[in-house]
Design a protein around this motif. Sequence first.
Motif, PDB file in Angstrom:
ATOM      1  N   PRO A   2      15.400  -8.006  -8.438  1.00  0.00           N
ATOM      2  CA  PRO A   2      15.691  -7.762  -7.036  1.00  0.00           C
ATOM      3  C   PRO A   2      15.503  -6.287  -6.668  1.00  0.00           C
ATOM      4  CG  PRO A   2      17.561  -8.852  -8.108  1.00  0.00           C
ATOM      5  CD  PRO A   2      16.532  -8.580  -9.138  1.00  0.00           C
ATOM      6  N   ALA A   3      15.811  -5.316  -7.555  1.00  0.00           N
ATOM      7  CA  ALA A   3      15.636  -3.895  -7.244  1.00  0.00           C
ATOM      8  C   ALA A   3      14.156  -3.588  -7.055  1.00  0.00           C
ATOM      9  CB  ALA A   3      16.216  -3.043  -8.357  1.00  0.00           C
ATOM     10  N   ALA A   4      13.326  -4.176  -7.852  1.00  0.00           N
ATOM     11  CA  ALA A   4      11.879  -3.958  -7.732  1.00  0.00           C
ATOM     12  C   ALA A   4      11.368  -4.522  -6.431  1.00  0.00           C
ATOM     13  CB  ALA A   4      11.159  -4.566  -8.911  1.00  0.00           C
ATOM     14  N   SER A   5      11.872  -5.672  -6.040  1.00  0.00           N
ATOM     15  CA  SER A   5      11.413  -6.259  -4.784  1.00  0.00           C
ATOM     16  C   SER A   5      11.929  -5.441  -3.603  1.00  0.00           C
ATOM     17  CB  SER A   5      11.857  -7.719  -4.670  1.00  0.00           C
ATOM     18  OG  SER A   5      13.260  -7.780  -4.592  1.00  0.00           O
ATOM     19  N   MET A   7      12.466  -2.181  -3.692  1.00  0.00           N
ATOM     20  CA  MET A   7      11.639  -0.986  -3.690  1.00  0.00           C
ATOM     21  C   MET A   7      10.289  -1.280  -3.075  1.00  0.00           C
ATOM     22  SD  MET A   7      11.871   2.055  -4.329  1.00  0.00           S
ATOM     23  CE  MET A   7      11.076   3.521  -4.792  1.00  0.00           C
ATOM     24  N   SER A   8       9.721  -2.384  -3.412  1.00  0.00           N
ATOM     25  CA  SER A   8       8.418  -2.712  -2.841  1.00  0.00           C
ATOM     26  C   SER A   8       8.538  -2.968  -1.345  1.00  0.00           C
ATOM     27  CB  SER A   8       7.799  -3.927  -3.542  1.00  0.00           C
ATOM     28  OG  SER A   8       8.592  -5.070  -3.315  1.00  0.00           O
ATOM     29  N   GLY A   9       9.731  -3.429  -0.881  1.00  0.00           N
ATOM     30  CA  GLY A   9       9.960  -3.615   0.550  1.00  0.00           C
ATOM     31  C   GLY A   9      10.013  -2.268   1.266  1.00  0.00           C
ATOM     32  N   VAL A  14       7.302   1.830   4.646  1.00  0.00           N
ATOM     33  CA  VAL A  14       6.753   3.171   4.814  1.00  0.00           C
ATOM     34  C   VAL A  14       5.263   3.099   5.130  1.00  0.00           C
ATOM     35  CG1 VAL A  14       6.219   5.333   3.579  1.00  0.00           C
ATOM     36  CG2 VAL A  14       8.503   4.323   3.402  1.00  0.00           C
ATOM     37  N   LYS A  15       4.568   2.211   4.456  1.00  0.00           N
ATOM     38  CA  LYS A  15       3.127   2.055   4.741  1.00  0.00           C
ATOM     39  C   LYS A  15       2.900   1.522   6.142  1.00  0.00           C
ATOM     40  CE  LYS A  15       1.439   1.477   0.030  1.00  0.00           C
ATOM     41  NZ  LYS A  15       0.831   0.573  -0.936  1.00  0.00           N
TER      42      LYS A  15
END
Length: 123
Positions: A2-5, A7-9, A14-15
């Motif tokens: 969940p932390a990786a998801s 972070m990717s969110g 930002v993008k």
Amino acid sequence: LPAASKMSGVVAWVKKHPYLSVTGAVLVAGAALYGYNEVQVAKKREAEHKARVQRNREESRRNEERRRKEREAREAQERELERLRQEEEEEGIKEVHAPSTPGAAAAETEEEEEDEEEEAGED
């Protein structure tokens, strides 16, 4: 995962919103710099205040020391004047009772007679 998801969110957001991201980063950095500056200014004011208090204490101590020395000098001078006054007083008393020896009495009597003769001769 969940932390990786998460972070990717954030990266995706930002993008998607680059100007808002840059603006937010600038605001956060500016706030951090402003806060740091305020802390430094407060420390400087505190240091200046402590230095001012210390200077005032030292000046007060010097003034008190100067006043103490002046008081001691004045008291010593007063004691010396009192001692001299007492000596003069004692000398005056001694002069009144001075002819205690026969030789001194005779010499004083002769001086008085000479003074009387001079006064009589002037008249």
